[in-house]
Scaffold this motif. Structure first.
Motif, PDB file in Angstrom:
ATOM      1  N   LYS A 153      12.985   2.411  -6.462  1.00  0.00           N
ATOM      2  CA  LYS A 153      11.600   2.795  -6.199  1.00  0.00           C
ATOM      3  C   LYS A 153      10.817   1.628  -5.601  1.00  0.00           C
ATOM      4  N   LEU A 154      11.011   0.440  -6.204  1.00  0.00           N
ATOM      5  CA  LEU A 154      10.316  -0.737  -5.679  1.00  0.00           C
ATOM      6  C   LEU A 154      10.774  -1.044  -4.253  1.00  0.00           C
ATOM      7  N   LEU A 155      12.065  -0.912  -4.034  1.00  0.00           N
ATOM      8  CA  LEU A 155      12.594  -1.162  -2.692  1.00  0.00           C
ATOM      9  C   LEU A 155      12.042  -0.144  -1.712  1.00  0.00           C
ATOM     10  N   GLN A 156      11.906   1.096  -2.143  1.00  0.00           N
ATOM     11  CA  GLN A 156      11.371   2.147  -1.281  1.00  0.00           C
ATOM     12  C   GLN A 156       9.918   1.841  -0.951  1.00  0.00           C
ATOM     13  N   PHE A 157       9.137   1.399  -1.933  1.00  0.00           N
ATOM     14  CA  PHE A 157       7.744   1.035  -1.664  1.00  0.00           C
ATOM     15  C   PHE A 157       7.681  -0.107  -0.667  1.00  0.00           C
ATOM     16  N   THR A 158       8.535  -1.081  -0.873  1.00  0.00           N
ATOM     17  CA  THR A 158       8.543  -2.233   0.026  1.00  0.00           C
ATOM     18  C   THR A 158       8.940  -1.801   1.425  1.00  0.00           C
ATOM     19  N   GLU A 159       9.906  -0.928   1.514  1.00  0.00           N
ATOM     20  CA  GLU A 159      10.365  -0.433   2.806  1.00  0.00           C
ATOM     21  C   GLU A 159       9.241   0.337   3.513  1.00  0.00           C
ATOM     22  N   GLU A 160       8.549   1.172   2.734  1.00  0.00           N
ATOM     23  CA  GLU A 160       7.443   1.935   3.311  1.00  0.00           C
ATOM     24  C   GLU A 160       6.344   1.005   3.801  1.00  0.00           C
ATOM     25  N   GLU A 161       6.051  -0.007   3.031  1.00  0.00           N
ATOM     26  CA  GLU A 161       5.035  -0.971   3.456  1.00  0.00           C
ATOM     27  C   GLU A 161       5.483  -1.699   4.726  1.00  0.00           C
ATOM     28  N   PHE A 162       6.771  -2.009   4.800  1.00  0.00           N
ATOM     29  CA  PHE A 162       7.300  -2.697   5.974  1.00  0.00           C
ATOM     30  C   PHE A 162       7.170  -1.805   7.214  1.00  0.00           C
ATOM     31  N   VAL A 163       7.483  -0.521   7.073  1.00  0.00           N
ATOM     32  CA  VAL A 163       7.390   0.414   8.189  1.00  0.00           C
ATOM     33  C   VAL A 163       5.924   0.560   8.601  1.00  0.00           C
ATOM     34  N   ARG A 164       5.027   0.633   7.655  1.00  0.00           N
ATOM     35  CA  ARG A 164       3.610   0.721   7.985  1.00  0.00           C
ATOM     36  C   ARG A 164       3.151  -0.515   8.724  1.00  0.00           C
TER      37      ARG A 164
END
Length: 124
Positions: free
Chosen positions: A107-118
């Motif tokens: 979940k944390l990795l997914q949040f980080t990934e989403e933030e990176f894409v944004r």
């Protein structure tokens, strides 16, 4: 002759009296003997019964001991099974904890990934 007759009569009476006394004594002794024999027979039966009771109590004690030993063995088996189940349960708890950590990390990795894409989309 009459004096002899009286003497013999007295002797005869004395002998009859002594004979009756002897018969009475004999009857009393016989009654005591019969009572003693009855008492002996009762005591024999009591001893025989006590011997049988002792054997029965010994057999019952052996049966009780065997039953208790089987109960002890059964309880030891159950204890071993419970300990094995507890160990397995502890291992499963560890596995579940690891899985939970992995899910949280994902979940944390997914949040980080989403933030990176944004962040990439904003800069472009």
């Amino acid at each position: 002759l009459q004096t002899t007759h009286q003497t013999l009569q007295k002797t005869h009476d004395a002998l009859l009296k002594s004979n009756r006394q002897l018969e009475q004594d004999h009857k009393q002794k016989e009654v005591r003997l019969n009572r003693a024999l009855e008492e002996i027979e009762k005591l024999k039966q009591a001893v025989k019964g006590a011997g049988g009771d002792a054997k029965e109590k010994l057999e019952q004690a052996k049966r009780t001991q065997e039953r208790l030993l089987s109960d002890v063995k059964r309880l030891q088996r159950q204890k071993a099974e419970l300990l094995a189940a507890f160990r397995k349960q502890a291992l499963l708890v560890d596995v579940v904890k690891r899985q939970k950590m992995h899910v949280e990390a994902a979940k944390l990795l997914q949040f980080t990934e989403e933030e990176f894409v944004r962040a990439l989309n904003w800069e472009v």
